[in-house]
Design an enzyme around this catalytic site. Structure first.
Site, PDB file in Angstrom:
ATOM      1  N   SER A 275       0.856  -1.186   0.000  1.00  0.00           N
ATOM      2  CA  SER A 275       0.000   0.000   0.000  1.00  0.00           C
ATOM      3  C   SER A 275       0.894   1.239   0.000  1.00  0.00           C
ATOM      4  CB  SER A 275      -0.912  -0.005   1.223  1.00  0.00           C
ATOM      5  OG  SER A 275      -0.135   0.107   2.409  1.00  0.00           O
ATOM      6  N   ASP A 318      -7.146  -0.648  13.478  1.00  0.00           N
ATOM      7  CA  ASP A 318      -8.454  -1.094  13.957  1.00  0.00           C
ATOM      8  C   ASP A 318      -8.452  -2.611  14.065  1.00  0.00           C
ATOM      9  OD1 ASP A 318     -11.181  -0.919  14.704  1.00  0.00           O
ATOM     10  OD2 ASP A 318     -11.774  -1.429  12.667  1.00  0.00           O
ATOM     11  N   SER A 368      -1.331   7.683  11.797  1.00  0.00           N
ATOM     12  CA  SER A 368      -2.700   7.165  11.678  1.00  0.00           C
ATOM     13  C   SER A 368      -3.211   7.451  10.277  1.00  0.00           C
ATOM     14  CB  SER A 368      -3.615   7.826  12.715  1.00  0.00           C
ATOM     15  OG  SER A 368      -4.955   7.407  12.553  1.00  0.00           O
ATOM     16  N   GLY A 393      -5.310  11.567   5.335  1.00  0.00           N
ATOM     17  CA  GLY A 393      -6.648  11.344   4.812  1.00  0.00           C
ATOM     18  C   GLY A 393      -6.637  10.472   3.571  1.00  0.00           C
ATOM     19  N   HIS A 421       2.971  21.160  22.353  1.00  0.00           N
ATOM     20  CA  HIS A 421       3.456  22.541  22.229  1.00  0.00           C
ATOM     21  C   HIS A 421       4.357  22.950  23.392  1.00  0.00           C
ATOM     22  CE1 HIS A 421       3.737  26.074  20.019  1.00  0.00           C
ATOM     23  NE2 HIS A 421       2.479  26.468  19.948  1.00  0.00           N
ATOM     24  N   ASP A 425       7.870  23.607  18.686  1.00  0.00           N
ATOM     25  CA  ASP A 425       7.323  24.865  18.165  1.00  0.00           C
ATOM     26  C   ASP A 425       6.874  24.682  16.720  1.00  0.00           C
ATOM     27  OD1 ASP A 425       9.588  25.321  16.355  1.00  0.00           O
ATOM     28  OD2 ASP A 425      10.725  25.765  18.188  1.00  0.00           O
TER      29      ASP A 425
END
Length: 450
Positions: A275, A318, A368, A393, A421, A425
């Site tokens: 993939s 998952d 992810s 995405g 944070h 930075d």
């Protein structure tokens, strides 16, 4: 081995109706080895209880040291339990899907050779009967006791709780004064330590429930929290204390897809599914050279980041038991093909919810791929003590301008990096993301070197 001698008799009836009586002797063997409870040892990572997934033995089976006894599932990983003794399995204490606390007896084993094995056995043990009451066995006493399976007894066993739950004396005193079981408190401290704030938050929840009272409520169906999801509950609660900031961008993967498609069929013949994810993982590793401080663990006590030389990249996955994040070790030393093999292996284990603990520990950064379920944008949550996490995405075919300002169709994915944070930075995160993007959009350079 001991033997028993039995005396018996048989009455025979002859054809003429007369009877005759015959005596006989029978000799049978009787095992007389010490029966010891084989207990579930502490398997680390703060795990207090597990679920029995599969038994590899049954009563009457002969086992040797290192033979597989059963497979258990914690909220973090699957672990195969092996025997510490040579002997005969006498009893299984639990069924499949039963929950076992660390320290409880899994099976009873009758030792083959007492002199060989007795050194491994505590001087005195307890064997738990079916009714839950401990019974004295040869060479055993009440110095230790098993925990009853029912919830009421578990709550009452404070010594076991103290061993398994990390908390300071002050926190334990606060819990005791308010009649709180620390096992019921969600821990947010380092390595699962229960903090004073955790106990106070638990008290607030109890107070809120008390105010609501027992007013009847009409509710829908409920569902149990699965094993991996329980671990996610703890880690995500801990992550809420991290001040996140998110840096987002988009990336053109047209060239990468073309390159992947050229080699995918030949690699598939080797049994490897290729993939885009192995390329994304490798690019994340190579980009760490510009910002090595992103590959490490935050030490809140010392207010510093422990930089790791190994690039152990976690992959959100998952499974039937919920979300889990196994990691691929030493990505900096692996080729794209090797990464694909490791990813395939973890995916197969994930389908069975049988990922070993070793694959779930020591991740230095995490990724992810929400795109596999159709998402376009997301804000990922950092897994403490890591300091960054990336989310990607789905691939979208969108109009874009080429170098000559012509409108062309391009394959685009979005990327979002969440960073702690307190130690990262915006400039550092942007530089890292830009280098990662460069490797993705120029896959030939991604292939150079290891």
């Amino acid at each position: 081995m001991a033997f028993t001698l039995r005396l018996g008799s048989i009455v025979r009836l002859s054809k003429n109706g007369c009877t005759s009586k015959h005596r006989f002797l029978s000799l049978s063997s009787l095992r007389s080895g010490t029966i010891v409870p084989f207990k579930l040892s502490d398997i680390g990572e703060g795990i207090r209880d597990v679920t029995v997934k599969e038994w590899f033995v049954k009563p009457g089976d002969k086992v040797s040291q290192f033979d597989n006894i059963c497979e258990v599932q914690s909220d973090k990983a699957s672990v195969t339990i092996t025997s510490r003794y040579d002997g005969l399995v006498k009893r299984l204490h639990y069924k499949v899907d039963d929950i076992v606390l660390v320290g409880e007896s899994l099976v009873d084993i009758e030792l083959d050779d007492e002199e060989k094995n007795v050194a491994d056995v505590p001087a005195k043990e307890k064997v738990q009967e079916k009714n839950g009451k401990p019974k004295e066995e040869a060479g055993s006493s009440g110095s230790e006791r098993n925990i009853e399976k029912d919830d009421e007894s578990r709550r009452g066993e404070q010594p076991i709780e103290e061993i398994q739950i990390m908390a300071t004396p002050a926190v334990r005193r606060l819990a005791t004064e308010n009649n709180i079981n620390l096992a019921d408190v969600i821990a947010t401290g380092k390595a699962g330590r229960v903090l004073k704030e955790d106990v106070l938050a638990h008290l607030e929840k109890l107070a809120a429930k008390k105010e609501i009272g027992d007013v009847p409520r009409s509710i829908g169906k409920t569902f149990p929290i699965k094993r991996y999801s329980k671990h996610m509950w703890k880690t995500m609660t801990q992550s809420l204390s991290i001040p996140h900031f998110v840096y987002s961008d988009e990336c053109n993967v047209t060239e990468l897809i073309r390159y992947r498609n050229q080699v995918r069929d030949s690699i598939k013949e080797q049994g490897i599914s290729l993939s885009l994810m192995p390329f994304i993982i490798k690019a994340a590793s190579k980009a760490l050279r510009v910002a090595p401080e992103l590959n490490g663990w935050l030490d809140e006590d010392k207010e510093c980041v422990q930089i790791c030389e190994r690039h152990n990249i976690g992959i959100a996955m998952d499974t039937p038991e919920g979300l889990v994040v196994p990691n691929i070790k030493d990505v900096q030393n692996l080729s794209i093909l090797c990464i694909a093999k490791e990813l395939n292996r973890l995916q197969e284990l994930g389908k069975k919810a049988s990922i070993p603990l070793a694959d779930l520990t020591d991740a230095t950064i995490s990724l992810s791929n929400i795109g596999v379920v159709g998402g376009t944008y997301t804000k990922p949550v950092i897994l403490s003590p890591q300091v960054i996490i990336g989310a990607f995405g789905k691939v979208q075919k969108l109009p874009r301008f080429d170098e000559k300002d012509n409108v062309i169709a391009a394959n685009i994915i979005s990327v979002s990096w969440a960073a702690d944070h307190r130690v990262v930075d915006g400039v550092t995160m942007a530089k890292y993301s830009n280098l990662w993007k460069y490797y993705i959009e120029h896959p030939v350079e991604l292939m150079l070197g290891v």
